[in-house]
Scaffold this active site. Structure first.
Site, mmCIF file in Angstrom:
data_model
loop_
_atom_site.group_PDB
_atom_site.id
_atom_site.type_symbol
_atom_site.label_atom_id
_atom_site.label_comp_id
_atom_site.label_asym_id
_atom_site.label_seq_id
_atom_site.Cartn_x
_atom_site.Cartn_y
_atom_site.Cartn_z
ATOM 1 C CB ILE A 109 8.459 6.716 14.582
ATOM 2 C CG1 ILE A 109 10.068 7.006 14.174
ATOM 3 C CG2 ILE A 109 7.871 7.925 12.812
ATOM 4 C CD1 ILE A 109 10.225 5.276 12.864
ATOM 5 N NE ARG A 161 -6.441 4.639 6.189
ATOM 6 C CZ ARG A 161 -5.106 5.148 7.044
ATOM 7 N NH1 ARG A 161 -5.138 5.240 8.580
ATOM 8 N NH2 ARG A 161 -3.786 5.136 6.528
ATOM 9 C CB CYS A 173 -4.353 11.453 12.163
ATOM 10 S SG CYS A 173 -2.679 10.657 12.068
ATOM 11 C CE LYS A 187 -1.570 2.001 3.901
ATOM 12 N NZ LYS A 187 -1.240 3.028 3.857
ATOM 13 C CG ASN A 188 2.644 2.324 3.378
ATOM 14 O OD1 ASN A 188 1.062 2.615 3.271
ATOM 15 N ND2 ASN A 188 3.014 2.686 4.693
ATOM 16 N NE ARG A 212 -1.538 12.808 8.408
ATOM 17 C CZ ARG A 212 -1.422 13.476 8.507
ATOM 18 N NH1 ARG A 212 -2.057 14.285 8.535
ATOM 19 N NH2 ARG A 212 -0.642 14.645 7.975
ATOM 20 N NE ARG A 241 1.136 10.752 10.184
ATOM 21 C CZ ARG A 241 0.558 9.887 9.228
ATOM 22 N NH1 ARG A 241 0.044 9.070 9.511
ATOM 23 N NH2 ARG A 241 2.151 9.260 8.615
ATOM 24 N N PRO A 242 2.377 16.933 11.226
ATOM 25 C CG PRO A 242 4.668 17.544 11.590
ATOM 26 C CD PRO A 242 3.682 16.551 12.170
ATOM 27 C CB VAL A 243 2.995 18.990 5.607
ATOM 28 C CG1 VAL A 243 2.057 17.447 6.027
ATOM 29 C CG2 VAL A 243 2.423 20.538 5.966
ATOM 30 C CG ASP A 244 8.219 20.325 9.039
ATOM 31 O OD1 ASP A 244 7.417 19.501 9.754
ATOM 32 O OD2 ASP A 244 9.201 20.705 10.135
ATOM 33 C CG LEU A 245 10.428 17.844 7.976
ATOM 34 C CD1 LEU A 245 10.581 16.279 8.520
ATOM 35 C CD2 LEU A 245 11.810 18.710 7.900
ATOM 36 C CG ASP A 250 3.533 2.366 9.784
ATOM 37 O OD1 ASP A 250 3.150 2.645 10.363
ATOM 38 O OD2 ASP A 250 3.872 1.962 8.029
HETATM 39 C C1 UD1 Z 1 5.049 7.031 5.988
HETATM 40 C C2 UD1 Z 1 3.851 5.310 6.330
HETATM 41 C C3 UD1 Z 1 3.386 5.683 6.864
HETATM 42 C C4 UD1 Z 1 4.899 4.851 8.278
HETATM 43 C C5 UD1 Z 1 5.629 6.194 8.726
HETATM 44 C C6 UD1 Z 1 6.947 6.784 9.333
HETATM 45 C C7 UD1 Z 1 3.108 5.820 4.189
HETATM 46 C C8 UD1 Z 1 1.636 6.165 2.658
HETATM 47 N N1 UD1 Z 1 3.191 6.057 4.944
HETATM 48 O O1 UD1 Z 1 4.018 8.128 6.433
HETATM 49 O O2 UD1 Z 1 2.894 4.114 7.498
HETATM 50 O O3 UD1 Z 1 4.285 5.158 9.436
HETATM 51 O O4 UD1 Z 1 6.093 6.405 7.196
HETATM 52 O O5 UD1 Z 1 7.388 5.512 8.696
HETATM 53 O O6 UD1 Z 1 3.667 5.529 3.454
HETATM 54 N N2 UD1 Z 1 7.876 14.947 10.506
HETATM 55 C C9 UD1 Z 1 7.960 15.672 10.600
HETATM 56 N N3 UD1 Z 1 7.970 16.642 9.214
HETATM 57 C C10 UD1 Z 1 7.164 16.672 7.992
HETATM 58 C C11 UD1 Z 1 6.697 14.690 8.112
HETATM 59 C C12 UD1 Z 1 6.958 14.473 9.174
HETATM 60 O O7 UD1 Z 1 8.495 16.745 12.032
HETATM 61 O O8 UD1 Z 1 6.883 16.930 7.831
HETATM 62 C C13 UD1 Z 1 7.552 13.968 10.765
HETATM 63 C C14 UD1 Z 1 6.222 12.747 12.206
HETATM 64 O O9 UD1 Z 1 6.034 13.777 12.351
HETATM 65 C C15 UD1 Z 1 6.980 11.611 12.136
HETATM 66 C C16 UD1 Z 1 8.634 10.979 11.634
HETATM 67 O O10 UD1 Z 1 8.718 13.162 11.116
HETATM 68 O O11 UD1 Z 1 7.110 12.134 13.563
HETATM 69 C C17 UD1 Z 1 8.515 10.647 10.308
HETATM 70 O O12 UD1 Z 1 7.297 10.461 9.610
HETATM 71 P P1 UD1 Z 1 7.102 10.482 8.539
HETATM 72 O O13 UD1 Z 1 8.034 9.395 7.993
HETATM 73 O O14 UD1 Z 1 7.075 11.860 7.236
HETATM 74 O O15 UD1 Z 1 5.300 9.729 7.965
HETATM 75 P P2 UD1 Z 1 5.005 9.879 6.833
HETATM 76 O O16 UD1 Z 1 5.485 9.703 5.112
HETATM 77 O O17 UD1 Z 1 3.661 10.710 6.800
#
Ligand code: UD1
Length: 432
Positions: free
Chosen positions: A333, A403, A116, A22-23, A92, A121-125, A311
């Protein structure tokens, strides 16, 4: 809304085929927007997350056909650069449209994802990365409005956040950079197999990506991408979930086909450390698992790949609940990802959760109870516990498990479990 009724205690045995990841599928489906030529993607699991992604692509103007696991996508010029809140709020991972939309159209409007249940779950990066390539980001009416009128230009970007590298953030940057001018270097890139699968797919489309799977990925921008065919990698988390089912005390041993041994290392190693039998065939595509004679408690510290996946911690918590001794699970994480523990406790588990750590004292047996699924992997943990529990467990809010697990009920029934899906009047109350 459906609920799953699981009659616990039936012996499990037999063989199960693991579905495509899925991912890996989600960003690969989104990446189809990078070309106006048709792409064919095989082994896309039929789960609601991939269905949402396909719906979003269609609503943006792509033509999408799906038949038995193969999805054909063609995205003509003129597709929309704006997705609605209604479309993306269900998933998401729709954030991974950002990279391909910016690469193809140099602009996009995407709703900002909210929090969630597994945490903020931020998107700053993601935003920092696209800004580094020259885009401007504004927030308006709950949307991210992102524009790069002069196009995207390659540069060096460090993707490390406080909790390590971001998976979808690395994917987004890679997808944005494939059509950018010049070379992009991603430092502290996520090394997950799903990132490598996306890079392989993009390279088949004509991208020039090197180093995926290592901490540094180099992307030489190209003018145009073309259509291609691709088969998605096996789902290592679905495989891990069935491996846990195969070592629980109700199992006589399970064989899992269509797995990739290399991707399963941390998951397999932990099961072996806990005293269980894990035997791969020679080429590592099939694995036999069965409970060890003297199962032992264990410790998990989740980490980015190749560390132990966040996961898989909920499913292991269900196993530890029935394993003698004290086990410890720490999620670095997603430190808030312990919603399943309170539900497992309703089934008789002995678990204490404090500051991102669960301490599990194994008990002799669990008993069936009505429980509420809170997120995808938490629901998998409840199903596993229910298989081993005495009596019947009703798992409400089954849509969480739909899902990410393809035909879970059918697969479990083939292995000897007794599960029944029924319409759940109560579960639809207070839906989020
Ligand atoms: C992906 C997986 C999810 C898995 C996660 C961690 C998919 C669809 N989902 O989610 O199943 O649980 O990886 O292995 O592939 N973070 C920030 N800023 C950002 C983005 C992330 O601080 O802009 C933080 C998150 O809060 C978290 C960490 O980085 O603590 C890792 O998250 P991330 O790897 O981004 O998770 P996803 O890619 O959303």
């Amino acid at each position: 809304m459906d609920k799953l009724i699981v009659e616990g205690g039936h012996r499990l045995s037999g063989t199960v085929n693991i579905s495509g990841s899925k991912n890996a599928s989600l960003p690969i489906l989104a990446a189809a927007l990078l070309t106006d030529e048709p792409v064919r993607i095989s082994r896309v699991p039929d789960v609601s997350d991939t269905n949402y992604m396909i719906q979003i692509l269609s609503q943006l103007g792509a033509s999408v056909e799906r038949s038995s696991g193969t999805v054909r996508i063609e995205s003509p010029d003129g597709i929309s650069s704006s997705a609605s809140y209604e479309q993306v709020r269900k998933m998401r991972a729709s954030i991974c449209l950002l990279g391909p939309m910016m690469a193809r159209m140099k602009r996009c409007t995407l709703p900002l994802p909210g929090g969630c249940v597994i945490g903020d779950r931020p998107v700053d990066l993601h935003l920092r990365a696209i800004q580094a390539l020259g885009a401007r980001v504004r927030v308006k009416g709950g949307n991210m409005v992102i524009e790069a009128p002069n196009g995207l230009v390659g540069t060096t970007v460090d993707m490390r956040g406080d909790s390590g590298p971001t998976v979808l953030g690395t994917d987004n940057l890679m997808m944005a950079a494939v059509l950018a001018k010049g070379t992009t270097i991603i430092e502290s890139a996520a090394r997950e197999p799903e990132v490598v699968d996306l890079a392989n797919f993009l390279n088949k489309m004509g991208a020039r990506i090197e180093g995926a799977g290592s901490r540094t990925i180099t992307i030489h921008g190209v003018e145009k991408l073309h259509g291609c065919e691709h088969t998605v990698i096996p789902d290592r988390i679905e495989a891990g979930t069935f491996m846990v089912a195969g070592v629980m005390n109700v199992s006589d041993g399970l064989t899992l086909n269509r797995v990739c041994r290399e991707h399963m290392k941390s998951i397999s190693d932990l099961l072996v450390e806990c005293g269980h039998v894990v035997e791969y065939n020679e080429d590592g595509t099939s694995v036999f698992v069965k409970p060890g004679e003297r199962p032992r408690s264990g410790k998990i510290l989740t980490n980015p790949y190749p560390g132990y996946p966040t996961d898989m911690q909920a499913q292991m918590t269900a196993l530890f609940a029935l394993t003698p001794g004290i086990s410890v699970v720490k999620d670095t994480i997603f430190p808030q990802r312990f919603m399943h523990c309170s539900e497992l406790k309703r089934m008789g588990a002995n678990i204490k959760v404090d500051s991102g750590t669960a301490i599990i004292t194994g008990v002799e047996g669990l008993s069936g109870a009505p429980v509420m699924a809170s997120d995808l992997r938490a629901s998998a943990a409840l199903v596993l516990a229910a298989l081993a529990a005495e009596g019947t467990t009703d798992i409400h809010r089954l849509y969480h498990i739909d899902r990410g697990y393809e035909m879970l009920d059918d697969k479990l029934e083939l292995l000897g479990a007794r599960v029944k899906r029924v319409l759940d009047e109560a579960g639809s109350v207070g839906e989020d």
